[in-house]
Design a protein around this motif. Structure first.
Motif, PDB file in Angstrom:
ATOM      1  N   MET A 190       0.786  -1.300   0.283  1.00 13.89           N
ATOM      2  CA  MET A 190      -0.546   0.426  -0.327  1.00 13.89           C
ATOM      3  C   MET A 190       0.861   1.079  -0.143  1.00 13.89           C
ATOM      4  N   ASP A 191       0.841   2.204  -0.233  1.00 20.16           N
ATOM      5  CA  ASP A 191       1.098   3.229  -0.491  1.00 20.16           C
ATOM      6  C   ASP A 191       1.064   3.951   0.862  1.00 20.16           C
ATOM      7  N   PRO A 192       2.002   4.627   0.941  1.00 13.97           N
ATOM      8  CA  PRO A 192       1.494   5.383   2.320  1.00 13.97           C
ATOM      9  C   PRO A 192       0.204   6.711   2.534  1.00 13.97           C
ATOM     10  N   LEU A 193      -0.898   6.815   3.060  1.00 14.58           N
ATOM     11  CA  LEU A 193      -1.514   8.190   3.105  1.00 14.58           C
ATOM     12  C   LEU A 193      -0.734   9.285   4.196  1.00 14.58           C
ATOM     13  N   TYR A 194      -1.357   9.875   3.559  1.00 17.22           N
ATOM     14  CA  TYR A 194      -0.736  11.735   4.568  1.00 17.22           C
ATOM     15  C   TYR A 194      -1.840  12.451   5.407  1.00 17.22           C
ATOM     16  N   THR A 195      -1.593  12.771   6.304  1.00 17.68           N
ATOM     17  CA  THR A 195      -2.443  14.314   6.706  1.00 17.68           C
ATOM     18  C   THR A 195      -1.706  14.605   7.075  1.00 17.68           C
ATOM     19  N   ASN A 196      -2.529  15.998   8.111  1.00 16.09           N
ATOM     20  CA  ASN A 196      -1.680  17.061   8.542  1.00 16.09           C
ATOM     21  C   ASN A 196      -0.810  16.149   9.214  1.00 16.09           C
ATOM     22  N   ARG A 197      -1.332  15.248  10.196  1.00 20.74           N
ATOM     23  CA  ARG A 197       0.073  14.735  11.382  1.00 20.74           C
ATOM     24  C   ARG A 197       0.271  13.629  11.602  1.00 20.74           C
ATOM     25  N   LEU A 198      -0.287  12.686  10.763  1.00 21.09           N
ATOM     26  CA  LEU A 198       0.180  11.539  10.409  1.00 21.09           C
ATOM     27  C   LEU A 198       0.664  10.712   8.554  1.00 21.09           C
ATOM     28  N   ILE A 199       1.093  10.162   9.434  1.00 20.54           N
ATOM     29  CA  ILE A 199       1.637   9.261   8.036  1.00 20.54           C
ATOM     30  C   ILE A 199       0.742   7.137   8.075  1.00 20.54           C
ATOM     31  N   ILE A 200      -0.050   7.382   7.482  1.00 18.26           N
ATOM     32  CA  ILE A 200      -0.852   5.735   7.115  1.00 18.26           C
ATOM     33  C   ILE A 200      -0.253   4.619   6.295  1.00 18.26           C
ATOM     34  N   ARG A 201       0.913   3.440   6.268  1.00 17.32           N
ATOM     35  CA  ARG A 201       1.317   3.198   5.733  1.00 17.32           C
ATOM     36  C   ARG A 201       1.169   1.374   6.390  1.00 17.32           C
ATOM     37  N   GLY A 202       1.869   0.584   5.836  1.00 17.15           N
ATOM     38  CA  GLY A 202       2.253  -0.560   6.049  1.00 17.15           C
ATOM     39  C   GLY A 202       3.318  -0.825   7.179  1.00 17.15           C
ATOM     40  N   PHE A 203       2.761  -1.994   8.145  1.00 21.05           N
ATOM     41  CA  PHE A 203       4.222  -2.356   9.397  1.00 21.05           C
ATOM     42  C   PHE A 203       5.341  -1.984   8.915  1.00 21.05           C
ATOM     43  N   ARG A 204       6.132  -2.374   9.262  1.00 23.36           N
ATOM     44  CA  ARG A 204       7.920  -2.139   8.925  1.00 23.36           C
ATOM     45  C   ARG A 204       8.199  -2.997   9.937  1.00 23.36           C
ATOM     46  N   GLU A 205       9.387  -4.193  10.198  1.00 23.04           N
ATOM     47  CA  GLU A 205       9.913  -4.596  11.339  1.00 23.04           C
ATOM     48  C   GLU A 205      10.553  -3.835  12.577  1.00 23.04           C
ATOM     49  N   THR A 206      11.022  -2.601  11.847  1.00 29.39           N
ATOM     50  CA  THR A 206      11.506  -1.455  12.947  1.00 29.39           C
ATOM     51  C   THR A 206      10.720  -0.895  13.560  1.00 29.39           C
ATOM     52  N   ASP A 207       8.908  -1.421  13.769  1.00 28.64           N
ATOM     53  CA  ASP A 207       8.395  -1.373  14.563  1.00 28.64           C
ATOM     54  C   ASP A 207       8.478  -1.171  15.172  1.00 28.64           C
ATOM     55  N   ALA A 208       8.740  -2.479  16.020  1.00 28.47           N
ATOM     56  CA  ALA A 208       8.145  -3.462  17.381  1.00 28.47           C
ATOM     57  C   ALA A 208       8.332  -2.502  18.769  1.00 28.47           C
ATOM     58  N   ASP A 209       9.730  -1.513  18.734  1.00 28.24           N
ATOM     59  CA  ASP A 209       9.523  -1.036  20.602  1.00 28.24           C
ATOM     60  C   ASP A 209       8.462  -0.072  19.857  1.00 28.24           C
ATOM     61  N   ASP A 210       7.598   0.034  19.115  1.00 25.33           N
ATOM     62  CA  ASP A 210       6.744   1.286  19.402  1.00 25.33           C
ATOM     63  C   ASP A 210       5.488   0.255  19.723  1.00 25.33           C
ATOM     64  N   LEU A 211       5.617  -0.576  19.243  1.00 28.00           N
ATOM     65  CA  LEU A 211       4.145  -1.717  18.612  1.00 28.00           C
ATOM     66  C   LEU A 211       3.926  -1.673  20.579  1.00 28.00           C
ATOM     67  N   PHE A 212       5.400  -2.181  21.063  1.00 33.43           N
ATOM     68  CA  PHE A 212       5.690  -3.128  22.487  1.00 33.43           C
ATOM     69  C   PHE A 212       4.427  -2.345  23.515  1.00 33.43           C
ATOM     70  N   ALA A 213       4.855  -0.299  22.878  1.00 32.59           N
ATOM     71  CA  ALA A 213       4.628   0.765  23.495  1.00 32.59           C
ATOM     72  C   ALA A 213       2.671   0.954  23.934  1.00 32.59           C
ATOM     73  N   TYR A 214       2.320   0.020  23.233  1.00 36.70           N
ATOM     74  CA  TYR A 214       0.689   0.810  22.587  1.00 36.70           C
ATOM     75  C   TYR A 214       0.299  -1.550  23.063  1.00 36.70           C
ATOM     76  N   LEU A 215       1.177  -1.997  22.758  1.00 35.92           N
ATOM     77  CA  LEU A 215       0.173  -2.793  22.757  1.00 35.92           C
ATOM     78  C   LEU A 215       0.557  -4.236  24.619  1.00 35.92           C
ATOM     79  N   HIS A 216       1.075  -3.473  25.170  1.00 29.52           N
ATOM     80  CA  HIS A 216       1.597  -4.194  26.172  1.00 29.52           C
ATOM     81  C   HIS A 216       0.648  -3.553  27.519  1.00 29.52           C
ATOM     82  N   ARG A 217       0.144  -2.932  27.516  1.00 28.79           N
ATOM     83  CA  ARG A 217      -1.024  -2.859  27.841  1.00 28.79           C
ATOM     84  C   ARG A 217      -2.055  -1.939  27.027  1.00 28.79           C
ATOM     85  N   PRO A 218      -2.867  -2.933  26.435  1.00 31.02           N
ATOM     86  CA  PRO A 218      -3.845  -1.737  25.247  1.00 31.02           C
ATOM     87  C   PRO A 218      -4.722  -1.711  26.191  1.00 31.02           C
ATOM     88  N   GLY A 219      -5.115   0.048  25.439  1.00 33.32           N
ATOM     89  CA  GLY A 219      -5.881   0.959  26.086  1.00 33.32           C
ATOM     90  C   GLY A 219      -7.518   0.096  26.410  1.00 33.32           C
TER      91      GLY A 219
END
Length: 179
Positions: free
Chosen positions: A1-30
Motif C-alpha cells: 500500500m502506498d502511504p496515506l498522508y494527513t496533516n499530522r500522520l502517515i498511514i502506512r504498512g508495518f515495518r520490522e523496525t516498528d517493534a519497540d513502538d508496537l510494544f509501547a501500546y500493546l503491552h497494556r492495551p487501552g
C-alpha cells in the motif's frame, strides 16, 4: 500500500523496525477488546511486527513530527464489499484527534481505492471514546448486542460478558459528509 498522508500522520504498512513502538501500546492495551493482542515482551513485539509487514488490512499510524508508530487502524474485508474496522492508539497520544485523523484517512482509502460499500465497527458499551469517534466519523449506531462477548474473567474464572454496540456507514453516506 502506498502511504496515506494527513496533516499530522502517515498511514502506512508495518515495518520490522516498528517493534519497540508496537510494544509501547500493546503491552497494556487501552481497551479490553484488545487484551488478546497483548504483548508480554519485546521479543513478542518483534515477531508481531514481522507478521504484520505483509498484512493487507492493518494500517500503521506514524506520527509525522516524532516519526513514532503510535497505533493502528485495522480490520478485515468481508465479501462482497464490507469492511469491519477498529483502531487503537498509544495512550500517550490519546485525546489529540489522531485516531479520528487516521480513521478518516483509512475510511477514505477503503471507499475510494478498495471499493468497499459498507464499513462497520463493534464498540463495547464502556468504551466511550470509540463511541464518540464513530459518531464523529459519521457512523450511525445500528444496534446493541447484549452480553455479546467476553474479554476477561472474574476471580472465579467466570467470563465477564460486555454489551457491544454496532456502528456503520455506507459509502453513499460518507460521500455526503464534509471532509
Amino acid at each position: 500500500m502506498d502511504p496515506l498522508y494527513t496533516n499530522r500522520l502517515i498511514i502506512r504498512g508495518f515495518r520490522e523496525t516498528d517493534a519497540d513502538d508496537l510494544f509501547a501500546y500493546l503491552h497494556r492495551p487501552g481497551a479490553s477488546c484488545f487484551l488478546s493482542m497483548k504483548l508480554d515482551d519485546l521479543q513478542a513485539a518483534r515477531a508481531e511486527a514481522i507478521k504484520r509487514v505483509n498484512a493487507e488490512d492493518i494500517f500503521a499510524i506514524e506520527h509525522r513530527q516524532s516519526g513514532r508508530l503510535i497505533g493502528e487502524v485495522f480490520g478485515h474485508f468481508e465479501l462482497p464489499d464490507s469492511f469491519s474496522i477498529a483502531w487503537q492508539i498509544n495512550t500517550e497520544f490519546c485525546r489529540q484527534g489522531l485516531a479520528f485523523e487516521a480513521a478518516r484517512a483509512v475510511i477514505d482509502h477503503l471507499f475510494e481505492v478498495r471499493g468497499v460499500r459498507r464499513i462497520y465497527a463493534y464498540v463495547e458499551s464502556d468504551n466511550l471514546p470509540s463511541q464518540r469517534l464513530c459518531s464523529r466519523l459519521g457512523m450511525r449506531q445500528e444496534g446493541v448486542f447484549r452480553e455479546f462477548i467476553s474479554f476477561e474473567t472474574d476471580e472465579a474464572g467466570i467470563p465477564i460478558y460486555v454489551d457491544s454496540l454496532q456502528f456503520a456507514i455506507l459509502k453513499k453516506e460518507w460521500i455526503g459528509l464534509p471532509h
